[in-house]
Enzyme design. Structure first.
Site, mmCIF file in Angstrom:
data_model
loop_
_atom_site.group_PDB
_atom_site.id
_atom_site.type_symbol
_atom_site.label_atom_id
_atom_site.label_comp_id
_atom_site.label_asym_id
_atom_site.label_seq_id
_atom_site.Cartn_x
_atom_site.Cartn_y
_atom_site.Cartn_z
ATOM 1 N N TYR A 97 0.802 -1.238 0.000
ATOM 2 C CA TYR A 97 0.000 0.000 0.000
ATOM 3 C C TYR A 97 0.832 1.284 0.000
ATOM 4 C CZ TYR A 97 -4.531 -2.274 0.115
ATOM 5 O OH TYR A 97 -5.647 -2.985 -0.240
ATOM 6 N N GLU A 139 -8.761 -7.283 4.132
ATOM 7 C CA GLU A 139 -7.913 -8.313 3.507
ATOM 8 C C GLU A 139 -7.251 -9.184 4.575
ATOM 9 O OE1 GLU A 139 -5.663 -5.748 0.808
ATOM 10 O OE2 GLU A 139 -7.590 -5.137 -0.046
HETATM 11 C C1 HEM Z 1 -6.456 2.466 -1.351
HETATM 12 C C2 HEM Z 1 -5.789 1.711 -2.203
HETATM 13 C C3 HEM Z 1 -6.423 0.926 -3.325
HETATM 14 C C4 HEM Z 1 -7.607 1.114 -3.969
HETATM 15 C C5 HEM Z 1 -8.647 2.176 -3.733
HETATM 16 C C6 HEM Z 1 -7.735 0.071 -4.961
HETATM 17 C C7 HEM Z 1 -8.820 -0.081 -5.797
HETATM 18 C C8 HEM Z 1 -9.003 -1.140 -6.647
HETATM 19 C C9 HEM Z 1 -10.187 -1.377 -7.418
HETATM 20 C C10 HEM Z 1 -11.433 -0.506 -7.438
HETATM 21 C C11 HEM Z 1 -9.991 -2.510 -8.116
HETATM 22 C C12 HEM Z 1 -10.980 -3.166 -9.078
HETATM 23 C C13 HEM Z 1 -11.825 -4.140 -8.270
HETATM 24 C C14 HEM Z 1 -12.877 -4.780 -9.127
HETATM 25 O O1 HEM Z 1 -13.917 -4.162 -9.328
HETATM 26 O O2 HEM Z 1 -12.639 -5.875 -9.587
HETATM 27 C C15 HEM Z 1 -8.668 -3.001 -7.789
HETATM 28 C C16 HEM Z 1 -8.088 -4.116 -8.333
HETATM 29 C C17 HEM Z 1 -6.745 -4.396 -8.218
HETATM 30 N N1 HEM Z 1 -5.856 -3.831 -7.345
HETATM 31 FE FE1 HEM Z 1 -6.258 -2.339 -6.081
HETATM 32 N N2 HEM Z 1 -6.602 -0.713 -4.919
HETATM 33 C C18 HEM Z 1 -5.789 -0.227 -3.941
HETATM 34 C C19 HEM Z 1 -4.567 -0.736 -3.567
HETATM 35 C C20 HEM Z 1 -3.886 -1.705 -4.261
HETATM 36 C C21 HEM Z 1 -2.556 -2.155 -3.961
HETATM 37 C C22 HEM Z 1 -1.698 -1.691 -2.795
HETATM 38 C C23 HEM Z 1 -2.224 -3.079 -4.908
HETATM 39 C C24 HEM Z 1 -0.899 -3.810 -5.026
HETATM 40 C C25 HEM Z 1 0.010 -3.504 -5.893
HETATM 41 C C26 HEM Z 1 -3.379 -3.235 -5.786
HETATM 42 C C27 HEM Z 1 -3.467 -4.100 -6.863
HETATM 43 C C28 HEM Z 1 -4.629 -4.376 -7.542
HETATM 44 C C29 HEM Z 1 -4.719 -5.357 -8.598
HETATM 45 C C30 HEM Z 1 -3.562 -6.196 -9.135
HETATM 46 C C31 HEM Z 1 -6.047 -5.377 -9.012
HETATM 47 C C32 HEM Z 1 -6.669 -6.211 -10.129
HETATM 48 C C33 HEM Z 1 -6.292 -5.467 -11.358
HETATM 49 C C34 HEM Z 1 -6.892 -5.934 -12.597
HETATM 50 O O3 HEM Z 1 -7.649 -6.906 -12.592
HETATM 51 O O4 HEM Z 1 -6.557 -5.269 -13.576
HETATM 52 N N3 HEM Z 1 -4.357 -2.396 -5.359
HETATM 53 N N4 HEM Z 1 -8.096 -2.153 -6.881
#
Ligand code: HEM
Ligand SMILES: Cc1cc2nc3c(=O)[nH]c(=O)nc-3n(C[C@H](O)[C@H](O)[C@H](O)COP(=O)(O)OP(=O)(O)OC[C@H]3O[C@@H](n4cnc5c(N)ncnc54)[C@H](O)[C@@H]3O)c2cc1C
Length: 406
Positions: A97, A139
């Site tokens: 994060y 998580e």
């Molecule tokens: C406050 C921090 C974060 C927010 C608001 C956020 C938000 C999101 C959202 C909205 C999604 C799409 C979920 C869905 O509808 O399927 C997502 C997916 C994802 N997030 Fe986060 N995220 C955060 C932090 C992180 C962190 C720290 C990582 C690690 C590197 C990360 C990696 C991913 C990955 C790999 C996906 C799936 C991507 C994809 O399928 O293209 N996120 N996140």
């Protein structure tokens, strides 16, 4: 809660950040992948190319700021749960994060320039961390329940015990743990992440697939539709790989089951509505009911291109025999010679689904799965017919939620 001073700054700057949200997330990803190219294996390249993930992340951070400042009253529990389950299925760690936050803040700074005073930067940093804390806590809980340490090690090896063609461009994979250990249980509607190493050194990609078989069995089953590129777009990376490269005896790396949406909510009547490959959670639900509650009243309303594209058709006929109170209602856009579903088993109509004709048992819990416009239409109609919003669960086979975020 945002501090009072930050709330005022966020309220004042929300319109400008919202207006530039896509640019900010575009710059955020570009910066982050330049600094950490290994993360390209974690994120979905198809979503990056089409901008779908950009929109989801940008929308969620900005909308959360709106929620914190009272501008947007969307129910956040469902959204945070959805993101946390997706993150857990990818093995996202608390330690990642700060890195994401650092690049996001740098991207805001880069796009908005002089408008980002130290006060503005601090206020948006606070928004980011309030959301991050919510997600990290969720998580951590999910990892604990799944018996995981939360260190990103979510993967285990599964042997492909069988590959079954289900319909045009759709195959099922039956999977058993390589170590011979127990098969983790799941709730119909949950999915697993599948990680594959693409050929030619193109790195790793991860996708989610709903478990389409019965929980508490000695194996898992996923059912995958091959995605063809249209209008010059490339074929789907992972579905193509699974269809072309994976055979019985091969090993796949899978996460434990995650997903916050149950396809068997409640214990009264159930209405399952699906389109195309969105049938997979419903198949798991029906298999589960056949094994545990065969007398539960259940309607499956399913729309497909034609009978040849309709996966699990024969299985539905068999399930009909095991579930005396199952009502099957099908819509096929086109007629084909192969449509031999016995009329005693299913009522079949031609054309697009007609939401108003979906049988609606009183007090039903509803589960929807299919393309977003399809679910939006069907849910709108069900709401008009008096189904309370909290009784309608839905799964999106990609990033994002329905427009009202509920
Ligand atoms: C406050 C921090 C974060 C927010 C608001 C956020 C938000 C999101 C959202 C909205 C999604 C799409 C979920 C869905 O509808 O399927 C997502 C997916 C994802 N997030 Fe986060 N995220 C955060 C932090 C992180 C962190 C720290 C990582 C690690 C590197 C990360 C990696 C991913 C990955 C790999 C996906 C799936 C991507 C994809 O399928 O293209 N996120 N996140
Ligand atoms: C919770 C959940 C459950 C799911 N369950 C199932 C299931 O049970 N069965 C199932 O089959 N699927 C399921 N999916 C969908 C699955 O995860 C994948 O999204 C799907 O298999 C496509 O992945 P892919 O790697 O083949 O395609 P991707 O490579 O991700 O491509 C996706 C799309 O982007 C387009 N694209 C890629 N690159 C570009 C570019 N450069 N320019 C323009 N367009 C481009 C492709 O043409 C394609 O249309 C589920 C998804 C989720 C989130």
């Amino acid at each position: 809660m945002l501090s009072e001073s930050s709330a005022a700054v966020v309220t004042a700057t929300l319109p400008v950040v919202r207006a530039h949200a896509d640019q900010i997330t575009g710059r955020f990803y570009a910066r982050m992948f330049t600094a950490h190219p290994e993360l390209l294996n974690l994120f979905n390249r198809g979503n990056q190319a089409t901008g779908r993930q950009q929109a989801a992340l940008a929308a969620s951070v900005v909308a959360y700021a709106g929620h914190l400042t009272g501008v947007d009253a969307t129910g956040w529990t469902a959204i945070l749960d959805r993101i946390a389950h997706k993150h857990a299925s990818l093995g996202i760690t608390a330690g990642q994060y700060p890195l994401v936050g650092r690049h996001l803040m740098a991207a805001i700074d880069e796009v908005l320039g002089a408008a980002v005073t130290p006060q503005v930067a601090a206020a948006w940093d606070e928004v980011y961390w309030l959301m991050a804390c919510e997600l990290v806590a969720r998580e951590a809980r999910l990892y604990t329940v799944s018996g995981l340490a939360g260190d990103g090690a979510v993967w285990s090896d599964w042997r492909v015990a069988g590959v079954t063609p289900e319909a045009t461009d759709v195959v099922s994979f039956v999977l058993v743990p390589v170590d011979g250990g127990p098969v983790p249980n799941f709730v119909p509607g949950q999915y697993v992440s599948v990680a594959v190493d693409l050929d030619g050194g193109r790195g790793r990609q991860i996708r989610q697939y709903s478990l389409s078989g019965r929980p508490a069995a000695d194996h898992w089953r996923i059912t995958v539709k091959r995605v063809h590129g249209t209008g010059g777009a490339p074929d789907g990376l992972v579905s193509r790989f699974l269809h072309e490269r994976v055979a019985t005896g091969d090993i796949l790396r899978l996460s434990p089951p995650f997903g916050e949406v149950s396809a068997v909510a409640g214990d009264g009547p159930l209405l399952l509505v699906s389109a195309g490959i969105g049938l997979t959670p419903a198949m798991s639900a029906l298999e589960h009911l056949a094994a545990t509650a065969p007398d539960r009243p259940v309607v499956l309303a399913h729309a497909d291109r034609d009978a040849a594209a309709h996966a699990h058709r024969a299985e539905l006929v068999a399930l009909h025999a095991q579930l005396p109170r199952l009502q099957l209602r099908l819509w096929y856009e086109q007629s084909t010679a192969g449509d031999d579903t016995p009329p005693t088993v299913a009522q079949v109509s031609r054309g697009w689904i007609e939401p108003e004709l979906i049988p609606l048992p009183p007090d039903a819990h509803v589960h929807l799965c299919g393309p977003l416009p399809f679910m939006n239409r069907v849910r709108g109609d069900l709401l008009r017919r008096g189904v309370p919003v909290e009784r309608i669960g839905y799964e999106v086979f990609g990033p994002g939620m329905l427009p009202d975020g509920r």
